[in-house]
Design a protein around this motif. Sequence first.
Motif, PDB file in Angstrom:
ATOM      1  N   PRO A 228      37.386  31.893  49.717  1.00  0.00           N
ATOM      2  CA  PRO A 228      36.055  31.949  48.936  1.00  0.00           C
ATOM      3  C   PRO A 228      35.370  33.187  49.464  1.00  0.00           C
ATOM      4  CG  PRO A 228      36.446  29.608  49.344  1.00  0.00           C
ATOM      5  CD  PRO A 228      37.597  30.225  50.105  1.00  0.00           C
ATOM      6  N   ALA A 229      35.231  33.239  50.894  1.00  0.00           N
ATOM      7  CA  ALA A 229      34.398  34.346  51.369  1.00  0.00           C
ATOM      8  C   ALA A 229      35.021  35.547  50.935  1.00  0.00           C
ATOM      9  CB  ALA A 229      34.254  34.286  52.943  1.00  0.00           C
ATOM     10  N   ALA A 230      36.338  35.847  51.154  1.00  0.00           N
ATOM     11  CA  ALA A 230      36.858  37.055  50.615  1.00  0.00           C
ATOM     12  C   ALA A 230      36.641  37.161  49.182  1.00  0.00           C
ATOM     13  CB  ALA A 230      38.550  36.911  51.042  1.00  0.00           C
ATOM     14  N   CYS A 231      37.003  36.311  48.197  1.00  0.00           N
ATOM     15  CA  CYS A 231      36.818  36.334  46.801  1.00  0.00           C
ATOM     16  C   CYS A 231      35.076  36.986  46.532  1.00  0.00           C
ATOM     17  CB  CYS A 231      36.862  35.209  45.914  1.00  0.00           C
ATOM     18  SG  CYS A 231      38.804  34.637  46.225  1.00  0.00           S
ATOM     19  N   LEU A 232      34.253  36.247  47.400  1.00  0.00           N
ATOM     20  CA  LEU A 232      32.759  36.649  46.969  1.00  0.00           C
ATOM     21  C   LEU A 232      32.594  38.122  47.614  1.00  0.00           C
ATOM     22  CD1 LEU A 232      31.142  33.321  48.021  1.00  0.00           C
ATOM     23  CD2 LEU A 232      31.251  34.263  45.726  1.00  0.00           C
ATOM     24  N   ALA A 233      33.309  38.688  48.516  1.00  0.00           N
ATOM     25  CA  ALA A 233      33.214  39.707  49.082  1.00  0.00           C
ATOM     26  C   ALA A 233      33.332  41.052  47.877  1.00  0.00           C
ATOM     27  CB  ALA A 233      33.791  40.080  50.460  1.00  0.00           C
ATOM     28  N   PHE A 234      34.583  40.574  47.374  1.00  0.00           N
ATOM     29  CA  PHE A 234      34.944  41.430  46.185  1.00  0.00           C
ATOM     30  C   PHE A 234      34.147  41.385  44.992  1.00  0.00           C
ATOM     31  CE2 PHE A 234      38.807  42.015  48.769  1.00  0.00           C
ATOM     32  CZ  PHE A 234      39.362  43.364  48.373  1.00  0.00           C
ATOM     33  N   ALA A 235      33.544  40.034  44.829  1.00  0.00           N
ATOM     34  CA  ALA A 235      33.010  40.098  43.491  1.00  0.00           C
ATOM     35  C   ALA A 235      31.476  40.721  43.936  1.00  0.00           C
ATOM     36  CB  ALA A 235      32.501  38.590  43.174  1.00  0.00           C
ATOM     37  N   ARG A 236      31.020  40.671  45.108  1.00  0.00           N
ATOM     38  CA  ARG A 236      29.507  41.432  45.306  1.00  0.00           C
ATOM     39  C   ARG A 236      29.814  42.970  45.388  1.00  0.00           C
ATOM     40  NH1 ARG A 236      27.465  42.938  50.468  1.00  0.00           N
ATOM     41  NH2 ARG A 236      25.168  42.963  50.617  1.00  0.00           N
ATOM     42  N   ALA A 237      30.981  43.351  45.791  1.00  0.00           N
ATOM     43  CA  ALA A 237      31.285  44.844  45.695  1.00  0.00           C
ATOM     44  C   ALA A 237      31.409  45.245  44.277  1.00  0.00           C
ATOM     45  CB  ALA A 237      32.340  45.062  46.543  1.00  0.00           C
ATOM     46  N   ALA A 238      32.093  44.525  43.470  1.00  0.00           N
ATOM     47  CA  ALA A 238      32.330  44.859  42.269  1.00  0.00           C
ATOM     48  C   ALA A 238      30.948  44.946  41.500  1.00  0.00           C
ATOM     49  CB  ALA A 238      33.093  44.033  41.532  1.00  0.00           C
ATOM     50  N   GLY A 239      30.104  44.053  41.719  1.00  0.00           N
ATOM     51  CA  GLY A 239      28.909  44.172  41.002  1.00  0.00           C
ATOM     52  C   GLY A 239      28.054  45.404  41.279  1.00  0.00           C
ATOM     53  N   ALA A 240      27.942  45.802  42.675  1.00  0.00           N
ATOM     54  CA  ALA A 240      27.276  46.908  43.052  1.00  0.00           C
ATOM     55  C   ALA A 240      27.969  48.197  42.415  1.00  0.00           C
ATOM     56  CB  ALA A 240      27.376  47.017  44.364  1.00  0.00           C
ATOM     57  N   LEU A 241      29.379  48.257  42.328  1.00  0.00           N
ATOM     58  CA  LEU A 241      29.944  49.342  41.823  1.00  0.00           C
ATOM     59  C   LEU A 241      29.656  49.470  40.416  1.00  0.00           C
ATOM     60  CD1 LEU A 241      33.500  49.056  43.382  1.00  0.00           C
ATOM     61  CD2 LEU A 241      31.869  50.839  43.932  1.00  0.00           C
ATOM     62  N   ALA A 242      29.549  48.214  39.535  1.00  0.00           N
ATOM     63  CA  ALA A 242      29.047  48.168  38.221  1.00  0.00           C
ATOM     64  C   ALA A 242      27.831  48.788  37.804  1.00  0.00           C
ATOM     65  CB  ALA A 242      29.447  46.681  37.624  1.00  0.00           C
ATOM     66  N   ALA A 243      26.917  48.448  38.658  1.00  0.00           N
ATOM     67  CA  ALA A 243      25.477  48.926  38.550  1.00  0.00           C
ATOM     68  C   ALA A 243      25.596  50.572  38.899  1.00  0.00           C
ATOM     69  CB  ALA A 243      24.629  48.277  39.774  1.00  0.00           C
ATOM     70  N   ALA A 244      26.431  51.008  39.589  1.00  0.00           N
ATOM     71  CA  ALA A 244      26.371  52.412  39.992  1.00  0.00           C
ATOM     72  C   ALA A 244      26.874  53.228  38.595  1.00  0.00           C
ATOM     73  CB  ALA A 244      27.137  52.883  41.224  1.00  0.00           C
ATOM     74  N   ILE A 245      27.911  52.394  38.215  1.00  0.00           N
ATOM     75  CA  ILE A 245      28.636  53.091  37.079  1.00  0.00           C
ATOM     76  C   ILE A 245      28.074  52.943  35.797  1.00  0.00           C
ATOM     77  CG2 ILE A 245      30.540  52.538  35.483  1.00  0.00           C
ATOM     78  CD1 ILE A 245      32.191  51.958  37.974  1.00  0.00           C
ATOM     79  N   LEU A 246      27.293  52.110  35.567  1.00  0.00           N
ATOM     80  CA  LEU A 246      26.327  51.916  34.365  1.00  0.00           C
ATOM     81  C   LEU A 246      25.362  52.879  34.653  1.00  0.00           C
ATOM     82  CD1 LEU A 246      26.385  48.284  33.630  1.00  0.00           C
ATOM     83  CD2 LEU A 246      27.462  49.985  32.268  1.00  0.00           C
ATOM     84  N   THR A 247      24.810  53.322  35.670  1.00  0.00           N
ATOM     85  CA  THR A 247      23.681  54.064  35.997  1.00  0.00           C
ATOM     86  C   THR A 247      24.282  55.643  35.845  1.00  0.00           C
ATOM     87  OG1 THR A 247      22.601  53.019  37.917  1.00  0.00           O
ATOM     88  CG2 THR A 247      22.114  55.199  37.653  1.00  0.00           C
ATOM     89  N   ALA A 248      25.356  55.837  36.293  1.00  0.00           N
ATOM     90  CA  ALA A 248      25.898  57.069  35.881  1.00  0.00           C
ATOM     91  C   ALA A 248      26.197  57.323  34.382  1.00  0.00           C
ATOM     92  CB  ALA A 248      27.309  57.380  36.618  1.00  0.00           C
ATOM     93  N   SER A 249      26.859  56.192  33.834  1.00  0.00           N
ATOM     94  CA  SER A 249      26.785  56.329  32.569  1.00  0.00           C
ATOM     95  C   SER A 249      25.595  56.694  31.635  1.00  0.00           C
ATOM     96  CB  SER A 249      27.476  54.869  32.101  1.00  0.00           C
ATOM     97  OG  SER A 249      27.587  54.914  30.439  1.00  0.00           O
TER      98      SER A 249
END
Length: 304
Positions: A214-235
């Motif tokens: 669980p903690a490892a999966c959540l770390a990747f989900a948290r990272a992915a959410g932040a990357l998504a926000a950055a990508i959509l900002t750049a978009s």
Amino acid sequence: MTALALDIGGTKFAAAAVHADGTIQARSEVLLSGYGSPEEALAAVVGQITARVPEEDLRAVGVGSAGPLDARAGTVSPVNIPSWRGFPLVKALGELLPGRGARLAGDAQCMALGEWWRGTPRLRHSRAVLGMVVSTGIGGGLVLDGAPFLGPSGNAGHIGHIILDPDGDPCPCGAAGCVETYSSGPNMVRWARANGWAGDDAKALAVDARRGLPAACLAFARAAGALAAAILTASALFDLDNVVIGGGVAAAGPILFDPLRRAVARDARLGFQRRLRIEPTSLGRDAGLLGAAALVLPGDRPDA
């Protein structure tokens, strides 16, 4: 014509001799931690190439470096490499290889350029490509209308330092709540350990995420959410067609890309953002080296 290409990341320093058609003749790589100074690391990696390729064949030098940097002054100050702050890289290269022209850009800028130049063929038809390196730090670079967009100082595309939460965790850049504090390998590990994971590094974190811890999966989900926000900002700013992601964390594959694509699809509210295609690098570690070479090679390159 053959160029010397250099790719300076957060922990590794790679070099290659690259021909004008994108063929790599020779390559080398060193760990920055193995050298006491940037001068020593530079001399070592350049020496490994010139031992295999005649020095006179290397007609120009292209460099991609973790940033920020000052392209006009020829200096680099990587956030995650304190010993390289303010290092006069172009001058040092001129002393090692006199008479060559050298051009400097960000490592993720070179990664984006390398993917556009020699990656998936359809990228050559894309008018707006964002390249990201997700590793020890997070870098970004843009190829717009077939040319690298570097900005006046050479630092355009620094997507890892978009601030998501001004009250968030401190970032080595001096701000707080940057994308890098969520999504870089070391920060993912730090967060996972604070939430019960007992592993050591980002590779182990990826292994445990694949196992469903669980903690490892959540770390990747948290990272992915932040990357998504950055990508959509750049978009929203650049009307992106494609996003190409490389780096050590991106090598984790679906455990990063699946939640990332879901987050982008969920949060893309503007119609033009829904056409975004997000994919891993097709060139691996060669992308940054090819992009660095493309900065100085003539012929079939974006800004020739």
